[in-house]
Each structure stands twice: as C-alpha cells, then as structure tokens.
Scaffold this motif. Sequence first.
Motif, PDB file in Angstrom:
ATOM      1  N   ALA A 262       0.830  -1.211   0.000  1.00 15.00           N
ATOM      2  CA  ALA A 262       0.000   0.000   0.000  1.00 15.00           C
ATOM      3  C   ALA A 262       0.864   1.261   0.000  1.00 15.00           C
ATOM      4  CB  ALA A 262      -0.923  -0.009   1.219  1.00 15.00           C
ATOM      5  N   LEU A 263       1.952   1.223   0.751  1.00 11.61           N
ATOM      6  CA  LEU A 263       2.826   2.389   0.860  1.00 11.61           C
ATOM      7  C   LEU A 263       3.552   2.670  -0.456  1.00 11.61           C
ATOM      8  CD1 LEU A 263       3.734   4.516   2.886  1.00 11.61           C
ATOM      9  CD2 LEU A 263       5.543   2.955   3.637  1.00 11.61           C
ATOM     10  N   VAL A 264       3.876   1.621  -1.197  1.00  9.85           N
ATOM     11  CA  VAL A 264       4.505   1.801  -2.507  1.00  9.85           C
ATOM     12  C   VAL A 264       3.608   2.657  -3.399  1.00  9.85           C
ATOM     13  CG1 VAL A 264       5.092   0.633  -4.660  1.00  9.85           C
ATOM     14  CG2 VAL A 264       5.947  -0.270  -2.503  1.00  9.85           C
ATOM     15  N   LYS A 265       2.325   2.361  -3.393  1.00 16.00           N
ATOM     16  CA  LYS A 265       1.377   3.118  -4.215  1.00 16.00           C
ATOM     17  C   LYS A 265       1.350   4.591  -3.809  1.00 16.00           C
ATOM     18  CE  LYS A 265      -1.584  -0.906  -4.983  1.00 16.00           C
ATOM     19  NZ  LYS A 265      -2.928  -1.500  -4.773  1.00 16.00           N
ATOM     20  N   GLU A 266       1.478   4.846  -2.519  1.00 14.34           N
ATOM     21  CA  GLU A 266       1.489   6.230  -2.036  1.00 14.34           C
ATOM     22  C   GLU A 266       2.705   6.992  -2.576  1.00 14.34           C
ATOM     23  OE1 GLU A 266      -1.006   7.370  -0.543  1.00 14.34           O
ATOM     24  OE2 GLU A 266      -1.906   5.882   0.780  1.00 14.34           O
ATOM     25  N   LEU A 267       3.869   6.355  -2.529  1.00 12.49           N
ATOM     26  CA  LEU A 267       5.076   7.028  -3.004  1.00 12.49           C
ATOM     27  C   LEU A 267       5.058   7.198  -4.515  1.00 12.49           C
ATOM     28  CD1 LEU A 267       6.081   6.430  -0.092  1.00 12.49           C
ATOM     29  CD2 LEU A 267       8.350   6.117  -1.078  1.00 12.49           C
ATOM     30  N   LEU A 268       4.549   6.205  -5.229  1.00  7.03           N
ATOM     31  CA  LEU A 268       4.471   6.319  -6.678  1.00  7.03           C
ATOM     32  C   LEU A 268       3.500   7.414  -7.104  1.00  7.03           C
ATOM     33  CD1 LEU A 268       4.523   2.552  -7.728  1.00  7.03           C
ATOM     34  CD2 LEU A 268       6.359   4.219  -7.981  1.00  7.03           C
ATOM     35  N   SER A 269       2.520   7.684  -6.236  1.00 10.02           N
ATOM     36  CA  SER A 269       1.554   8.752  -6.518  1.00 10.02           C
ATOM     37  C   SER A 269       1.997  10.096  -5.964  1.00 10.02           C
ATOM     38  CB  SER A 269       0.182   8.380  -5.925  1.00 10.02           C
ATOM     39  OG  SER A 269      -0.298   7.163  -6.471  1.00 10.02           O
ATOM     40  N   ASN A 270       3.198  10.106  -5.378  1.00  7.14           N
ATOM     41  CA  ASN A 270       3.746  11.323  -4.767  1.00  7.14           C
ATOM     42  C   ASN A 270       2.864  11.839  -3.631  1.00  7.14           C
ATOM     43  OD1 ASN A 270       5.781  13.270  -4.552  1.00  7.14           O
ATOM     44  ND2 ASN A 270       4.657  14.738  -5.835  1.00  7.14           N
TER      45      ASN A 270
END
Length: 287
Positions: A262-270
């Motif tokens: 879930a956190l990966v998606k947050e970083l990829l979405s800035n």
Amino acid sequence: MSSITISHIPAISAIYYALLQTGYDFYSMERTQEHTRQIQNFYIPGHAIDFFRRTKQDTCSVYPYWPRAALLETATFYLNLSDAKYVDFPAYYEKVMSAGNLSAEERNQNFWDWIKDFPSALKTVVLSDSFSEYMKWEGQWIEKQNAMHTRDLAFLQTCLDVCRALYASTVENIQVVLSPIKCVYSSDYHMVENTFISTSGAFRSESVVHELLHSVVHPVVTQYQNNILECRQKYPELDESYYLSGHDEGFLNAFEEFVVRALVKELLSNTPPYDLTTYVLEMLAEK
C-alpha cells in the motif's frame, strides 16, 4: 543526474549462471525472444554442479528457488571467495535464523549441511572459462540497462530522499544489482553497512521501492506486533507462503507485506504519509 546506477556483483551473477546449468528457466518470463535466446546460448549440457541442484525446493510453489537462491545471495557477503571460505559464518547464521520470513523447515539442519559447501562450489563457477565469457556479455547488458533507465533511477533517488527525510531511514545509498538470468519477479535485498542492495532480474523502480520500504516498515511492525497478532488477518492477495504455516512470525510477515504494498502506491503517486506509525495503525484498524 541520479547518483544511483545499475550494476552487477560477479559472485551473485555466478549463482544464477550456475542455476542456469541445473535447469533454471525463470529467465524467460516477461523477456524478449532475443533475450531468451542469448541466455540459452550460455547453457552447457552436463555442466551443472550438484550443489546448485539443491537450491530448488518445494516450500514456495510460486517460485521454488525461494528462499535458497536468496540465501545464497546473502551468503556472498560473508565469504572470502579467493580462499573459498566463510569469513564470518556466525554472523551469517544469525542473519538467517533471525529472519522473519523463513519457516523452520527452510533453515533446518538440512539447509546448514548444504550451505557449508557454498564457498567452494561458487569458486568453481567463478574460475570457469565459460563463466568469464558469460560475464563479458552481462557487462554489456548492464551498460544498456543504465542507458534505458536514467529517469527511473532519478525517481528512485527521490524515493530514498523521502524515506530519509520522513521515515528516519538509515540507508545512505542504494545499489541496484541485476542478473539477466534471475526471474524478473524475484527481488531480494541486502543491507551492507548503510548501503541497501536490491537484486533482481530486471529493473523496476516500484520493486526497488517496495524492498526499501520493508526496511522502514519492519521496525513499526515489530513495535506493534501484539496489536497485529490480536487481529491475525489474512489477505487474499498474498500467497499462502507469507504466513509461514500460521505461526506468529507469518502473520507479522504478511501484515508487513500488506502495508508495504500500500505504501509503494502512495510514493508512486507522490502522496507519502508524513507519519508512518499513524499510517500503519490506521491500516490495522481498518481490518
């Protein structure tokens, strides 16, 4: 320009070259026909070393070379290849025995009886003429990867900066290590002093960020392990192997993987959360 580059480590390259000789065929997944053909050219019938045949196990149906291939990678950081000896075997033993993502079966006495022969087996591969020829080709392949992924490497540097600024990450450098033989879906990581080493078959910034985030999420999971174990939630999107046959370590391992994804998606979405502890506890409360 990004300070992070793609490289290779000969000892790790030798592992997958040796596995290729035993019938390892995961190199063809999501690869071009040309890439597959070039790798096949380095397969030499009858060239397999018996030690490497036992890397393949049945504890993970999705990828039968887990965890032994990864544990061989880790072992390369604890040996002196020229002398074909471990330089700090107790430290390696502690590393394996303290890992939260391994079952008892995967690190039993059978494993330790096997791994002791790794230094000599690896040296045999590294000193072979056929491996030297392969490494010439792999070096050219690595150069092409750097040219292809300039922007993604810069983005990875940005993610590292975020982890250091927001999540108190102690990682100072990232080393992206690729093997053109290794499965593109198999990503492992190793910490050597303050350098985070990510190994895989193909460079995907998302995959490297995923592995990096494990290093910052794990301490939070450890801190709140009692809360997590009270829940003992299972996640349909995770392979059953994450649960380690239902042991406490397995549920902690699975929750950590769930949070990291879930956190990966947050970083990829800035849109990185500014407080990691709050983020983890909110995810736990939702379940």
